[in-house]
Design an enzyme around this catalytic site. Structure first.
Site, PDB file in Angstrom:
ATOM      1  N   ASP A 113       0.820  -1.236   0.040  1.00  0.00           N
ATOM      2  CA  ASP A 113       0.230  -0.082  -0.163  1.00  0.00           C
ATOM      3  C   ASP A 113       0.858   1.399   0.011  1.00  0.00           C
ATOM      4  O   ASP A 113       0.598   2.250   0.850  1.00  0.00           O
ATOM      5  CB  ASP A 113      -1.028  -0.135   1.286  1.00  0.00           C
ATOM      6  CG  ASP A 113      -1.985  -1.313   1.318  1.00  0.00           C
ATOM      7  OD1 ASP A 113      -2.023  -1.998   0.249  1.00  0.00           O
ATOM      8  OD2 ASP A 113      -2.430  -1.544   2.331  1.00  0.00           O
ATOM      9  N   LYS A 174      -7.148  -4.121  -3.019  1.00  0.00           N
ATOM     10  CA  LYS A 174      -7.779  -4.795  -1.809  1.00  0.00           C
ATOM     11  C   LYS A 174      -8.484  -3.628  -0.833  1.00  0.00           C
ATOM     12  O   LYS A 174      -8.461  -2.563  -0.829  1.00  0.00           O
ATOM     13  CB  LYS A 174      -6.598  -5.447  -0.908  1.00  0.00           C
ATOM     14  CG  LYS A 174      -5.655  -4.551  -0.109  1.00  0.00           C
ATOM     15  CD  LYS A 174      -4.651  -5.278   0.553  1.00  0.00           C
ATOM     16  CE  LYS A 174      -3.830  -4.295   1.543  1.00  0.00           C
ATOM     17  NZ  LYS A 174      -4.384  -3.762   2.317  1.00  0.00           N
ATOM     18  N   CYS A 207      -2.045  -2.392   8.361  1.00  0.00           N
ATOM     19  CA  CYS A 207      -1.884  -3.665   7.268  1.00  0.00           C
ATOM     20  C   CYS A 207      -0.452  -4.510   7.295  1.00  0.00           C
ATOM     21  O   CYS A 207      -0.398  -5.407   7.144  1.00  0.00           O
ATOM     22  CB  CYS A 207      -1.980  -2.968   5.757  1.00  0.00           C
ATOM     23  SG  CYS A 207      -3.552  -2.234   5.560  1.00  0.00           S
TER      24      CYS A 207
END
Length: 290
Positions: A113, A174, A207
């Protein structure tokens, strides 16, 4: 290979699934696995049934109940499930030491990310982009697969332009915080002998943390690159790294990772890796916040 004695029950016809009794500690749960399943699938099934009770930092032995001996024996080499049987997972008394050895052939890089919309919010974002790009360059030089995710890219934008994703094995959107998506698990299954994941990106306490915990739950060794991961809050980042280190995850640096992967000055890619390291950004203060 079928078991020397699988419990005296008739074999399953052709493909399909085979009934297996999975035993762990005082528990025994009937389930099934595909015909022809081997050690790895049996381990995955044990984790799916008893994952909340298994300490992944212990070493285990899988044993098969043999009728001819009327007791459990260590799972025979090359064993494949062909008939109904009973297996158990036995923890050894000593805990495994996490050595943290890395080799290119058994390593995958996870880039999490590193997206445009995070730029103004994440502390030291410019520095972790620089280090992340250097890691991906190293992965390309050493032939290491790279898996990249982007959290809700429709709203948060794509991976920043400074990071070159050329040759990445997988680039996935995602909404789940963890990178461990079905597509990622399938990609890992396609890589023979994968043992270690080098993980970096944002945010450390969300994450990165959730990805790392899922990966070690699947028996993989995880290396988090401290100079390539950050959060909006340095407190969140610090406590996440401390928590992860206590679980046996290795918190390390980009230079340590790259040099461990080449391992020897005589490695054919050493000079190129050395040039990547020499181009390192000045100390930002990020590592003082570990």
């Amino acid at each position: 290979a079928s078991p020397a004695s699988g419990g005296g029950c008739p074999p399953a016809a052709g493909g399909g699934s085979v009934p297996v009794l999975f035993c762990f500690s005082v528990f025994a749960r009937p389930s099934s696995v595909p015909h022809g399943s081997g050690y790895e699938l049996l381990i995955q099934k044990f984790l799916s049934l008893y994952g909340d009770q298994i300490d992944v930092h212990r070493k285990f032995v899988v044993q098969l109940f043999a009728e001819e001996w009327s007791q459990y024996i260590d799972l025979p080499k090359g064993f494949l499930v062909s008939e109904r049987c009973k297996v158990r997972l036995v923890p050894l008394q000593i805990q495994m030491t996490t050595l943290g050895n890395l080799t290119p052939s058994s390593t995958v890089f996870f880039c999490c990310d590193m997206q445009e919309r995070f730029r103004p919010a994440i502390k030291y974002f410019g520095d972790i982009i620089s280090v992340g790009q250097r890691l991906l360059q190293g992965a390309r030089l050493l032939g290491i697969p790279v898996i990249v995710t982007e959290q809700y890219p429709k709203g948060l934008g794509s991976t920043v332009q400074e990071i070159d994703l050329t040759g990445a094995k997988l680039v996935l959107p995602k909404t789940k915080f963890s990178m461990v998506l079905p597509e990622v698990e399938a990609a890992l299954a396609e890589i023979p002998g994968v043992r270690s994941v080098v993980l970096f990106g944002v945010e450390t306490h969300v994450c990165i943390q959730q990805t790392a915990l899922e990966l070690i739950g699947r028996g993989l060794e995880v290396h988090i690159v401290a100079d390539a991961t950050s959060s909006r809050s340095m407190m969140d980042r610090m406590f996440a790294l401390e928590r992860l280190a206590r679980t046996g995850i290795i918190v390390t640096t980009s230079e340590a990772i790259l040099l461990q992967l080449v391992a020897d000055k005589e490695h054919p890619k050493f000079k190129e890796i050395q040039n990547l390291i020499k181009a390192s950004a000045p100390e930002s203060g990020l590592l003082s916040k570990v």
